[in-house]
Write an enzyme that holds these catalytic residues in place. Structure first.
Site: not given
Ligand code: MRU
Length: 356
Positions: A45-47, A92, A201, A242, A252-253
């Protein structure tokens, strides 16, 4: 620093982030479908990490198509690979890095196919391209770290949300990359980490990454952030992203938007840290960013225990959008973008193509 993902012997190895920090367990993907499942389950996970995982998923898909039919026609191969790309991208919807990486890989494939029908050679070129997306990400994060550390004051108290660390990228991290670099420069007094409901997270991943590197860290629940801003002399807030629209609006989250509004109220600078491949230059505003909604069980259960009434109606958006007016600066590998966002973001667009 733990390896988020690794390409080894034609397989993608992923550390299962759903089990961290309690258990370090690796998933070996020798099939693009397993990568897709890992993305859907948030095992990876994470962009930026999604971008690299998507690129390697495409390599696995192409490998399978070539190996299963040695005499496949170029056009059939192209059409079948397109279907695989669509499948990977649809895992996603919010993080644009995933479609950016898969589309870049697909374009490379089409271009190579126009030169030759030597499929094993094209596969090798695509593997190299995926490796380059991976390696570039780490380089970009280190630059983001250095650019961002410049705005961190000495003895800084910083607040962050979700996980934008090594685990969310191919290594080093974006928002946590800035914090990591500021810590190397001995500027960090304390990092407050929101636990980040519903999937924690912040509590599971960011708190762990910071503790592992002995960076001062204090965990709080999401609802404590405003009080921490009021009472703990927070110098700045930094999160990842994201997807960033052409006017600077940032997905973002979920919870990030609230933090940005609170930051304004408390006069605290609010920064986003992200590489250029997190920008979606085609989207004029953030209202057009697709927001992923996830299963109700992520809210109605904590670990394996049901905490909400049976059959309760649930709204579970995984992300929110912060209007750019609340953002002090967007820290990128090419420097910090500030207002007017529309103009300053446009000026960076051509650099994205040159990066990988
Ligand atoms: O649902 P996730 O855990 O994939 O969400 C991740 C985030 O929102 C991060 O802040 C974002 O992807 C930036 S990661 C460098």
């Amino acid at each position: 620093m733990i390896k988020t993902l690794e390409w080894k012997n034609n397989k993608l190895i992923i550390v299962d982030q759903t089990l961290l920090p309690g258990t370090i367990q690796y998933i070996v993907c020798n099939d693009y479908r397993r990568v897709n499942l890992a993305i859907k389950r948030l095992e990876v996970r994470g962009a930026p990490a999604l971008g690299a995982a998507g690129a390697y998923a495409l390599v696995l898909g192409l490998q399978e198509l070539i190996n299963s039919n040695k005499t496949i026609a170029a056009n059939t191969l192209k059409n079948k690979l397109k279907l695989i790309c669509n499948e990977i991208i649809s895992t996603r919807p919010t993080a644009v890095n995933l479609s950016w990486a898969v589309e870049l890989m697909q374009q490379t494939f089409i271009q190579e196919l126009s030169f030759s029908n030597d499929f094993p050679k094209i596969l090798a070129i695509l593997e190299k391209k995926a490796n380059s997306i991976f390696a570039q990400d780490i380089k970009q994060n280190k630059k983001i770290g250095r650019n961002g550390a410049a705005v961190i004051p000495p003895n800084a108290v910083i607040l962050t949300h979700c996980n934008a660390g090594a685990l969310a990228t191919c290594g080093f991290g974006t928002a946590l990359g800035v914090i990591r670099q500021a810590h190397f420069e001995q500027k960090v007094k304390m990092v407050y980490v929101d636990e980040t409901r519903p999937l924690l997270q912040g509590a599971r991943l960011t708190a762990w990454e910071l503790q592992e590197e002995k960076i001062p860290v204090t965990l709080i629940t999401d609802s404590m952030a405003s009080w921490v801003m009021k009472t703990k002399k927070v110098d700045c807030i930094i999160t990842g992203a994201d997807r960033i629209a052409a006017n600077g609006d940032t997905a973002n989250k979920v919870g990030t938007y609230g933090l940005a509004v609170l930051a304004k109220q408390h006069g605290i600078p609010f920064y986003i840290a992200a590489p250029l491949n997190t920008f979606d230059f085609k989207l004029t505003t953030g209202t057009k960013i697709p927001i992923e909604e996830r299963a109700p069980e992520e809210i109605t259960f904590i670990a394996d225990k049901q905490v909400a009434p049976l059959n309760i109606k649930v709204f579970n958006p995984a992300f929110d959008i912060t209007p750019s007016k609340y953002i002090t600066g967007i820290i990128t590998e090419h420097g910090i973008i500030q207002k007017p966002y529309k103009q300053n973001i446009k000026a960076l667009q051509t650099l994205l193509k040159e990066d990988v």
